[in-house]
Design an enzyme around this catalytic site. Structure first.
Site, short mmCIF file in Angstrom:
data_model
loop_
_atom_site.label_atom_id
_atom_site.label_comp_id
_atom_site.label_asym_id
_atom_site.label_seq_id
_atom_site.Cartn_x
_atom_site.Cartn_y
_atom_site.Cartn_z
N GLY A 51 19.44 -32.40 -17.89
CA GLY A 51 18.92 -31.06 -18.22
C GLY A 51 19.04 -30.22 -16.95
N ARG A 93 27.51 -33.90 -11.24
CA ARG A 93 27.65 -33.32 -12.58
C ARG A 93 28.17 -31.89 -12.38
NH1 ARG A 93 23.70 -34.24 -17.39
NH2 ARG A 93 25.69 -34.15 -18.47
N ASP A 235 23.56 -24.84 -19.72
CA ASP A 235 23.82 -25.36 -18.36
C ASP A 235 24.42 -24.30 -17.45
OD1 ASP A 235 23.65 -27.91 -20.00
OD2 ASP A 235 23.71 -28.60 -17.93
N ASN A 245 26.92 -25.13 -23.05
CA ASN A 245 25.80 -26.02 -23.36
C ASN A 245 26.35 -27.29 -24.01
OD1 ASN A 245 22.97 -26.55 -23.38
ND2 ASN A 245 22.97 -26.26 -25.58
#
Ligand code: MRU
Length: 338
Positions: A51, A93, A235, A245
């Site tokens: 998240g 990420r 994101d 997203n």
């Protein structure tokens, strides 16, 4: 103020960082200590913590911690090691903008005050600010959820994805606390089931009426007028208002347009990437094949993009801590924030 009794997403206590291991939820509530930069890289990459805002907070603490034994360095060397460590963490990420946003904040704090304590203070600040931001998103988005509504969400933009309260879930928690009765339809969110394992669990934990669906059931619910609103997190939002997203979000935005349902996105303003023109310019994380194949699929190759790009034109509005904006107003909105 909305109070949630859910387990904390991450803990900073006695100069130690612990992450709630989200891979084990909802079966087990286990915290994992993160001592080294490599542990943090792995924990973010393997989704122990996930998240966008939670990744940013975890990275901020981990980066600060990585400089604990470096105080004997001179200022230039301290800053150079700090920047290298930030770059290394940013690679774990690539899509979530809050990751590089948070590590940049720690690096800027290091320029001002090149000490371990100075960096930790900035990380604590990022952590505390996130709670206030989620509260404000809840207040700004609450009016979108009316009594009797069915709200569809995807993945987990919940408390577990932030310090607390979440982004897409903050208006839900706000209205639930105000006594408004509504139902949340949760996409299970293949391949890693963040909807089924995390969102359904945390909303149910808070006493919100939840229905879980397989991702491929959404169109049927729209066709039967069973969805009043779609509310998701993101994101990264690019300069033109494209929304990146969890894979499967684009399907919902297209369904919303087809069936005339509002499609709203909730995020802190730190998720806006004003230097990237459009969604097509974003590095979309590709994850391992086995996440899609699981144990029961034939041993074939798979596709596994973790995120998709919803064009700005399909987005009804973006709820932030500063209010609700649209793609057309985004550049003015971002200018006003500076
Ligand atoms: O791969 P994940 O679980 O990190 O993906 C998370 C999402 O897509 C969320 O919707 C996004 O990060 C917003 S979190 C408030």
């Amino acid at each position: 103020m909305v109070e949630l009794s859910l387990p904390e997403t991450l803990r900073w206590q006695n100069n130690e960082l612990s992450l709630l291991d989200q891979r084990k939820l909802p079966a087990e509530i286990v915290y994992q200590r993160v001592d080294h930069l490599q542990d943090a890289w792995l924990a973010i990459n393997n989704l122990t913590v996930r998240g966008a805002p939670a990744i940013g907070i975890a990275a901020a603490y981990a980066l600060a911690l990585s400089m604990r034994a470096r105080e004997q360095l001179g200022k230039a060397d301290f800053i150079s090691v700090l920047n290298q460590n930030a770059q290394y963490l940013n690679s774990c990420r690539p899509t979530a903008f809050n990751l590089s946003w948070a590590t940049r904040r720690i690096c800027v704090a290091g320029q001002r005050q090149p000490t371990y304590q100075g960096l930790i203070e900035e990380a604590v600040c990022i952590h505390n600010e996130d709670l206030a931001i989620c509260q404000a998103i809840g207040k700004h988005g609450a009016h979108l959820i009316q009594s009797g509504n069915n709200v569809l969400t995807h993945c987990n933009a919940g408390s577990l994805a932030t310090s607390r309260l979440g982004t897409a879930t903050a208006p839900m928690y706000e209205q639930h606390a105000a006594g408004v009765k509504f139902q949340v339809i949760v996409d299970e969110t293949r391949p890693l089931y963040q909807g089924a394992r995390l969102t359904a669990w945390e909303l149910d934990y808070a006493g919100i009426d939840v229905r879980l669906i397989c991702d491929n059931m959404a169109a049927t619910l729209f066709a039967h007028n069973q969805i009043d609103l779609v509310l998701v997190g993101t994101d990264r939002v690019t300069a033109n208002g494209d929304v990146i997203n969890k894979i499967g979000t684009l399907n919902l935005a297209i369904l919303c347009r087809h069936f005339g349902v509002d499609f709203y996105v909730a995020c802190p303003s730190s998720t806006f990437d004003a230097n990237t023109p459009t969604g097509d310019d974003v590095n979309i994380e590709q994850r391992p094949n086995d996440e899609v194949l699981g144990t029961h699929a034939a041993k074939v190759r798979a596709f596994n993009p973790a995120f998709d790009i919803t064009p700005a034109a399909l987005v009804s509005g973006i709820i932030t801590e500063h209010g609700v904006t649209t793609a057309e107003n985004l550049s003015r909105f971002l200018n006003d924030l500076q």
